[in-house]
Design a protein around this motif. Structure first.
Motif, PDB file in Angstrom:
ATOM      1  N   GLU A  13       1.805  -7.219  -6.900  1.00  0.00           N
ATOM      2  CA  GLU A  13       3.083  -7.233  -5.861  1.00  0.00           C
ATOM      3  C   GLU A  13       3.264  -6.400  -5.294  1.00  0.00           C
ATOM      4  O   GLU A  13       3.080  -5.392  -5.204  1.00  0.00           O
ATOM      5  CB  GLU A  13       4.048  -8.070  -6.923  1.00  0.00           C
ATOM      6  CG  GLU A  13       3.623  -8.973  -8.015  1.00  0.00           C
ATOM      7  CD  GLU A  13       5.387  -8.545  -8.814  1.00  0.00           C
ATOM      8  OE1 GLU A  13       6.206  -8.030  -8.034  1.00  0.00           O
ATOM      9  OE2 GLU A  13       5.538  -9.685  -9.788  1.00  0.00           O
ATOM     10  N   HIS A  15       5.586  -5.448  -2.269  1.00  0.00           N
ATOM     11  CA  HIS A  15       7.276  -5.813  -1.788  1.00  0.00           C
ATOM     12  C   HIS A  15       7.542  -5.235  -0.615  1.00  0.00           C
ATOM     13  O   HIS A  15       7.257  -3.440  -1.007  1.00  0.00           O
ATOM     14  CB  HIS A  15       8.712  -5.448  -3.457  1.00  0.00           C
ATOM     15  CG  HIS A  15       8.341  -5.809  -4.318  1.00  0.00           C
ATOM     16  ND1 HIS A  15       9.316  -6.913  -4.760  1.00  0.00           N
ATOM     17  CD2 HIS A  15       7.369  -6.002  -5.387  1.00  0.00           C
ATOM     18  CE1 HIS A  15       8.719  -8.040  -5.921  1.00  0.00           C
ATOM     19  NE2 HIS A  15       8.001  -6.884  -6.289  1.00  0.00           N
ATOM     20  N   TYR A  64       8.400  -0.275   1.962  1.00  0.00           N
ATOM     21  CA  TYR A  64       7.442  -0.769   1.096  1.00  0.00           C
ATOM     22  C   TYR A  64       6.910  -0.154  -0.585  1.00  0.00           C
ATOM     23  O   TYR A  64       6.323   1.201   0.240  1.00  0.00           O
ATOM     24  CB  TYR A  64       6.366  -1.256   2.432  1.00  0.00           C
ATOM     25  CG  TYR A  64       4.924  -1.887   2.040  1.00  0.00           C
ATOM     26  CD1 TYR A  64       4.925  -3.227   1.833  1.00  0.00           C
ATOM     27  CD2 TYR A  64       3.998  -1.165   1.206  1.00  0.00           C
ATOM     28  CE1 TYR A  64       3.794  -3.814   1.513  1.00  0.00           C
ATOM     29  CE2 TYR A  64       2.384  -1.846   0.250  1.00  0.00           C
ATOM     30  CZ  TYR A  64       2.852  -3.016   0.667  1.00  0.00           C
ATOM     31  OH  TYR A  64       1.870  -3.364   0.624  1.00  0.00           O
ATOM     32  N   TYR A  67       4.015  -3.275  -7.265  1.00  0.00           N
ATOM     33  CA  TYR A  67       4.060  -3.048  -8.030  1.00  0.00           C
ATOM     34  C   TYR A  67       3.208  -3.784  -8.908  1.00  0.00           C
ATOM     35  O   TYR A  67       2.715  -5.086  -8.861  1.00  0.00           O
ATOM     36  CB  TYR A  67       5.349  -4.169  -8.196  1.00  0.00           C
ATOM     37  CG  TYR A  67       5.587  -4.119  -9.502  1.00  0.00           C
ATOM     38  CD1 TYR A  67       6.448  -2.938 -11.089  1.00  0.00           C
ATOM     39  CD2 TYR A  67       5.661  -5.699 -10.344  1.00  0.00           C
ATOM     40  CE1 TYR A  67       6.729  -3.595 -11.742  1.00  0.00           C
ATOM     41  CE2 TYR A  67       5.832  -5.691 -11.881  1.00  0.00           C
ATOM     42  CZ  TYR A  67       6.171  -4.798 -12.832  1.00  0.00           C
ATOM     43  OH  TYR A  67       6.319  -4.502 -13.910  1.00  0.00           O
ATOM     44  N   HIS A  72       8.710  -7.112 -12.877  1.00  0.00           N
ATOM     45  CA  HIS A  72       9.197  -6.344 -12.110  1.00  0.00           C
ATOM     46  C   HIS A  72      10.499  -6.474 -12.051  1.00  0.00           C
ATOM     47  O   HIS A  72      11.512  -5.077 -12.327  1.00  0.00           O
ATOM     48  CB  HIS A  72       9.134  -7.596 -10.384  1.00  0.00           C
ATOM     49  CG  HIS A  72       9.609  -6.307  -9.254  1.00  0.00           C
ATOM     50  ND1 HIS A  72      10.965  -6.751  -8.533  1.00  0.00           N
ATOM     51  CD2 HIS A  72       9.203  -5.140  -9.025  1.00  0.00           C
ATOM     52  CE1 HIS A  72      10.823  -5.928  -7.972  1.00  0.00           C
ATOM     53  NE2 HIS A  72      10.126  -5.095  -7.535  1.00  0.00           N
ATOM     54  N   ASP A 111      16.198  -6.929  -0.712  1.00  0.00           N
ATOM     55  CA  ASP A 111      14.345  -7.862  -0.741  1.00  0.00           C
ATOM     56  C   ASP A 111      14.148  -8.785   0.250  1.00  0.00           C
ATOM     57  O   ASP A 111      14.435  -9.431   0.984  1.00  0.00           O
ATOM     58  CB  ASP A 111      13.633  -7.829  -2.287  1.00  0.00           C
ATOM     59  CG  ASP A 111      14.013  -7.048  -2.801  1.00  0.00           C
ATOM     60  OD1 ASP A 111      13.563  -6.148  -2.796  1.00  0.00           O
ATOM     61  OD2 ASP A 111      14.688  -7.233  -4.138  1.00  0.00           O
ATOM     62  N   ARG A 113      11.084 -11.043   1.860  1.00  0.00           N
ATOM     63  CA  ARG A 113       9.859 -12.055   1.066  1.00  0.00           C
ATOM     64  C   ARG A 113       8.686 -12.214   1.955  1.00  0.00           C
ATOM     65  O   ARG A 113       8.913 -12.407   2.977  1.00  0.00           O
ATOM     66  CB  ARG A 113      10.547 -13.712   1.341  1.00  0.00           C
ATOM     67  CG  ARG A 113      10.215 -14.329   0.738  1.00  0.00           C
ATOM     68  CD  ARG A 113      10.771 -15.698   0.443  1.00  0.00           C
ATOM     69  NE  ARG A 113      10.938 -16.408   2.062  1.00  0.00           N
ATOM     70  CZ  ARG A 113      10.644 -17.305   2.398  1.00  0.00           C
ATOM     71  NH1 ARG A 113       9.229 -17.265   2.165  1.00  0.00           N
ATOM     72  NH2 ARG A 113      11.060 -17.430   3.659  1.00  0.00           N
ATOM     73  N   GLU A 114       7.486 -12.364   1.193  1.00  0.00           N
ATOM     74  CA  GLU A 114       6.413 -12.073   1.962  1.00  0.00           C
ATOM     75  C   GLU A 114       6.104 -13.004   2.202  1.00  0.00           C
ATOM     76  O   GLU A 114       6.345 -14.717   1.993  1.00  0.00           O
ATOM     77  CB  GLU A 114       5.564 -11.516   0.703  1.00  0.00           C
ATOM     78  CG  GLU A 114       3.976 -11.676   1.111  1.00  0.00           C
ATOM     79  CD  GLU A 114       2.464 -11.299   0.484  1.00  0.00           C
ATOM     80  OE1 GLU A 114       3.397 -10.532  -0.396  1.00  0.00           O
ATOM     81  OE2 GLU A 114       1.845 -11.557   0.134  1.00  0.00           O
TER      82      GLU A 114
END
Lengths: 119, 119
Positions: A13, A15, A64, A67, A72, A111, A113-114
């Motif tokens: 993942e 982040h 950055y 994970y 998570h 956070d 968001r991708e």
């Protein structure tokens, strides 16, 4: 401490998170990150955080990391319960203030968001 | 097109950059990134850009990528000269406005500076 969640081979993942430097705390934040405590980095690694980089632009920090576990939120919560990490966060926390909207629900990193990825 | 710079095995530069979404252009930027043109991704890959992710938080975009060549500026300049990439940038550019300081020297992405890394 809680056991880390399982890791699935090849699962990563990505982040990103963002926070602002608090007024007057830039030098202290940088000083702390010249020698991040080994217990802090060990906890990150143990709970599946890898390839972790912090960047700065103006008075904004960008993080950055990747994970490799399977939960998570659970692993982040376990990191936050590590006693040495808690002492570390008691020093870095005052260096930070929320990025952007004043009504942000967190007092620290937020956070992102991708939206797109190129391997 | 210019030949890509050489690659040294195992050498990776980490880069982060930041830009704001222009008012009213959020939907258009996201729409474009649902199907980034293959010529655009091919140019990035050819010139040493890898593990490239774009994130969003509020109206701010965060980019992270790794660069595996030996002259980041030269390879970025080569990408910018790719004709299809230029057309792509003519669409994404109006979706963006500079992050932060009004006197920023660029009208697009601004590079952040790495201050800490955990492998």
């Amino acid at each position: 401490m809680t056991a880390p969640t399982p890791r699935l081979p090849g699962q990563v993942e990505r982040h990103a998170a963002i926070v602002d430097l608090a007024p007057g705390m830039r030098r202290e934040y940088f000083r702390l990150h010249e020698h991040v405590w080994p217990e802090v980095t060990a906890a990150l690694t143990q709970y599946g955080i890898t390839n972790y980089t912090i960047f700065v632009i103006d008075d904004t920090l960008i993080a950055y990391y990747e994970y490799v576990g399977t939960d998570h939120a659970a692993d982040l919560a376990a990191i936050d319960q590590d006693p040495v990490t808690q002492r570390w966060l008691s020093l870095t926390g005052p260096c930070q203030r929320p990025f952007g909207r004043a009504d942000a629900a967190t007092d620290g990193w937020r956070d992102a968001r991708e939206i797109w990825h190129l391997a």
